[in-house]
Scaffold this motif. Structure first.
Motif, short mmCIF file in Angstrom:
data_model
loop_
_atom_site.label_atom_id
_atom_site.label_comp_id
_atom_site.label_asym_id
_atom_site.label_seq_id
_atom_site.Cartn_x
_atom_site.Cartn_y
_atom_site.Cartn_z
N SER A 150 0.85 -1.25 -0.02
CA SER A 150 -0.03 0.10 0.13
C SER A 150 0.83 1.18 0.08
CB SER A 150 -0.97 -0.17 1.10
OG SER A 150 -0.26 0.47 2.29
N GLY A 151 0.20 2.40 -0.15
CA GLY A 151 0.88 3.55 -0.16
C GLY A 151 1.53 3.58 1.20
N TYR A 152 0.63 3.37 2.05
CA TYR A 152 1.16 3.59 3.62
C TYR A 152 2.43 2.86 4.01
CZ TYR A 152 0.50 4.07 8.61
OH TYR A 152 0.72 4.23 10.01
N VAL A 153 2.41 1.63 3.60
CA VAL A 153 3.73 0.62 3.87
C VAL A 153 4.75 1.37 3.00
CG1 VAL A 153 4.62 -1.50 3.46
CG2 VAL A 153 2.02 -1.30 4.24
N ASN A 196 2.42 16.34 7.05
CA ASN A 196 2.73 15.05 6.31
C ASN A 196 1.81 13.97 6.90
OD1 ASN A 196 4.81 15.70 4.37
ND2 ASN A 196 6.40 15.29 5.68
N HIS A 197 1.55 13.22 5.99
CA HIS A 197 0.63 11.89 6.22
C HIS A 197 1.12 11.16 7.42
CE1 HIS A 197 -1.40 8.09 5.27
NE2 HIS A 197 -2.58 8.90 5.40
N ALA A 198 0.35 10.57 8.11
CA ALA A 198 0.74 9.51 9.16
C ALA A 198 1.66 8.68 8.79
CB ALA A 198 -0.58 8.98 9.77
N LEU A 229 9.30 12.80 -1.84
CA LEU A 229 8.00 13.37 -2.31
C LEU A 229 6.76 12.54 -2.35
CD1 LEU A 229 6.24 16.01 -3.17
CD2 LEU A 229 7.13 15.39 -5.49
N ASP A 230 5.82 12.52 -1.48
CA ASP A 230 4.78 11.64 -1.51
C ASP A 230 3.72 12.37 -2.64
OD1 ASP A 230 1.91 11.28 -1.06
OD2 ASP A 230 2.46 10.25 1.04
N GLU A 231 3.45 11.81 -3.57
CA GLU A 231 2.66 12.12 -4.70
C GLU A 231 1.23 11.28 -4.70
OE1 GLU A 231 2.91 14.74 -7.18
OE2 GLU A 231 4.83 14.31 -8.18
N VAL A 232 0.88 10.88 -3.55
CA VAL A 232 -0.19 9.85 -3.51
C VAL A 232 -1.53 10.54 -4.04
CG1 VAL A 232 -1.73 9.01 -1.72
CG2 VAL A 232 0.52 8.44 -1.59
N HIS A 233 -1.89 11.61 -3.69
CA HIS A 233 -3.06 12.31 -4.16
C HIS A 233 -2.93 13.13 -5.63
CE1 HIS A 233 -5.37 11.54 -0.79
NE2 HIS A 233 -4.36 11.64 0.16
N ALA A 234 -1.84 12.76 -6.37
CA ALA A 234 -1.53 13.55 -7.64
C ALA A 234 -1.23 12.57 -8.85
CB ALA A 234 -0.15 14.24 -7.51
N GLY A 294 4.13 6.97 -4.54
CA GLY A 294 2.88 6.90 -4.94
C GLY A 294 2.02 5.79 -4.62
N THR A 295 0.66 5.72 -4.77
CA THR A 295 -0.16 4.69 -4.55
C THR A 295 -1.00 4.26 -5.84
OG1 THR A 295 -2.10 4.03 -3.21
CG2 THR A 295 -2.34 6.30 -4.45
N LEU A 296 -1.52 3.08 -5.87
CA LEU A 296 -2.34 2.58 -6.79
C LEU A 296 -3.49 2.40 -6.37
CD1 LEU A 296 0.50 0.06 -7.65
CD2 LEU A 296 0.01 1.89 -9.13
N GLY A 297 -3.88 2.89 -5.28
CA GLY A 297 -5.23 2.63 -4.70
C GLY A 297 -6.24 3.64 -4.94
N LYS A 298 -5.67 4.88 -5.19
CA LYS A 298 -6.49 6.16 -5.47
C LYS A 298 -7.01 6.42 -6.92
CE LYS A 298 -4.58 7.66 -0.94
NZ LYS A 298 -5.76 7.32 -0.03
N ALA A 299 -6.13 7.23 -7.51
CA ALA A 299 -6.53 7.44 -9.00
C ALA A 299 -6.35 6.33 -9.87
CB ALA A 299 -5.80 8.71 -9.55
N1 PMP Z 1 0.18 9.40 1.74
C1 PMP Z 1 -0.92 10.07 1.78
C2 PMP Z 1 -0.74 11.77 1.84
C3 PMP Z 1 -2.39 9.68 1.80
O1 PMP Z 1 -3.36 10.41 2.04
C4 PMP Z 1 -2.12 8.31 2.02
C5 PMP Z 1 -3.76 7.71 2.03
N2 PMP Z 1 -4.89 8.29 2.58
C6 PMP Z 1 -1.28 7.51 1.91
C7 PMP Z 1 -0.07 7.88 1.79
C8 PMP Z 1 -1.19 5.88 2.00
O2 PMP Z 1 -1.80 5.50 0.71
P1 PMP Z 1 -2.65 4.15 0.64
O3 PMP Z 1 -3.89 4.43 0.98
O4 PMP Z 1 -2.11 3.47 -0.61
O5 PMP Z 1 -2.14 3.10 1.81
#
Ligand code: PMP
Length: 406
Positions: free
Chosen positions: A112-115, A139-141, A211-216, A242-247
């Motif tokens: 995941s993006g989190y991981v 910054n994100h958790a 750089l976290d581009e998760v929302h981009a 980045g993430t593969l779970g959003k856009a």
């Molecule tokens: N970074 C940011 C800025 C996020 O908002 C999120 C998810 N809300 C993540 C990382 C984690 O991404 P994922 O949902 O793929 O675990």
């Protein structure tokens, strides 16, 4: 200690504060997004207005077909960690595609993006000797947890405040390793970091950039490479996450960087090494989504139009929302109990699902409804949303913007 009492009392406090999380039991339907069935509420149809499937790619025929085909061909799971038999051809192909997306030598997939943030930032900060991490205050958790876990020294710079970042950088010996961690689009306010200026500071003070581009990713840039691609800055960022779970509508996270850096993280990150790899069908679906959005601008264009339309309609009726240059529309309520109430009534009376965003996701006093329009919201969906908000704002006597100030 009576453990059960402790758990129940703590949860009661959360409920009293309006911060207890209640999940909607949704059933999505192929091709029907943003409609879904709320199984927790007599199977009524709802319109989802708070999904991070920003472009509706989770229902895209190419993505679904890729997942089906791969499932039929190779079966369900990856069968192991990446190290022990879990690296399938679908993972290898997806990593190549992601490296190319960001014009980097390599990419590394996580579950995941989190991981990916937790593992990659945590590993870099822990393993680079005497590394100082400079972390944006919003910054994100997942980044915060990764940095904490590393036990590296960290300094928090005020959100998007270049002068503060520079002050912290300048106070360190030039030779000390430094890692600047930040996001492009901030998920709750929808504002965008001054990436070029941060890169300038990184160059001047001998720092790496993360750089976290998760929302981009998928949403910005001519190939969906994110804000850094749009602004021609990808080569100035050391690590793009980045993430593969959003856009992209599936699941998974990744970093894209130099071969040496990816190999380094691959070799030391426990969150990469000691966990089962994503199912190959998931990797194939994500790959189809990335490939589609690399060549198609139609979804991005329609998305932008829908976001602009919802914003304009909110302005027409004076509903306060944060003005920002992204696709996220935070409608400000400023009270957790009211925020939850609005969300409940939107669902119960209007079939509109917008999850309330309360503390600790956002600071107390800035509770909000975070609206995320998608290209597949219809004109009727927008009419319904606006009329429901207008009714509720009046009913709850919530503040409106004076129309002259808009
Ligand atoms: N970074 C940011 C800025 C996020 O908002 C999120 C998810 N809300 C993540 C990382 C984690 O991404 P994922 O949902 O793929 O675990």
């Amino acid at each position: 200690m009576n453990y059960t009492d402790y758990f129940e009392n703590t949860l009661r406090d959360l409920k009293d504060e309006g911060n207890y999380r209640v999940f909607a039991d949704l059933e999505r339907h192929r091709g029907a997004f943003p409609k879904a069935t709320n199984r927790g509420d007599e199977n009524r149809e709802v319109t989802i207005w708070c999904s991070n499937d920003y472009l509706g790619m989770g229902q895209h025929p190419d993505v679904i077909a890729a997942m089906h085909d791969t499932l039929d061909q190779v079966g369900a799971g990856a069968g192991g960690t990446r190290n022990i038999s879990g690296t399938t051809h679908q993972h290898v192909m997806l990593e190549a595609e992601l490296a190319d997306l960001h014009r980097k030598e390599a990419a590394l997939l996580f579950t995941s993006g989190y991981v990916s943030n937790w593992a990659a930032l945590g590993t870099l900060a822990a393993k680079i000797p005497d590394c100082l991490v400079l972390s944006d205050a919003l910054n994100h958790a997942s980044m915060i947890e990764g940095i904490r876990h590393s036990k590296a020294e960290r300094k928090i710079w005020r959100h998007n405040d270049l002068a503060h970042l520079e002050e912290l950088l300048a106070a360190q010996p030039l030779s000390r390793p430094k890692l600047i961690a930040f996001e492009s689009v901030y998920s709750m306010d929808g504002d965008i970091a001054p990436i070029a200026e941060i890169c300038d500071l990184a160059d001047r003070y001998n720092a790496m950039t993360y750089l976290d581009e998760v929302h981009a990713v998928g949403l910005y840039g001519p190939r969906g490479g994110g804000i850094a691609e749009r602004e021609g800055l990808m080569d100035r960022i050391d690590v793009i996450e980045g993430t593969l779970g959003k856009a992209y509508g599936v699941i998974g996270g990744y970093i894209a960087a130099s071969s040496a850096l990816c190999d380094f993280v691959r070799s030391f990150a426990s969150g990469f090494i000691f966990t089962t790899a994503l199912p190959p069908a998931v990797a194939a679906g994500a790959n189809a989504s990335v490939r589609h959005l690399k060549s198609s601008n139609a979804e991005r264009r329609a998305h932008k139009d829908k976001v602009a339309e919802v914003r304009a309609r909110l302005d027409d009726i004076g509903i306060p929302h944060i003005t920002n240059p992204s696709h996220i529309i935070p409608v400000m309520v400023g009270d957790p109990v009211k925020c939850k109430y609005l969300s409940d009534v939107l669902m119960a009376d209007h079939g509109i699902y917008i999850q309330p965003i309360n503390y600790p996701t956002v600071p107390k006093g800035t509770e909000r409804l975070r609206i995320t329009p998608s290209p597949v919201h219809s004109a009727e969906d927008i009419d319904n949303l606006i009329s429901a908000l207008e009714t509720l704002w009046a009913k709850c006597q919530l503040a409106r913007l004076p129309l002259a100030a808009q």
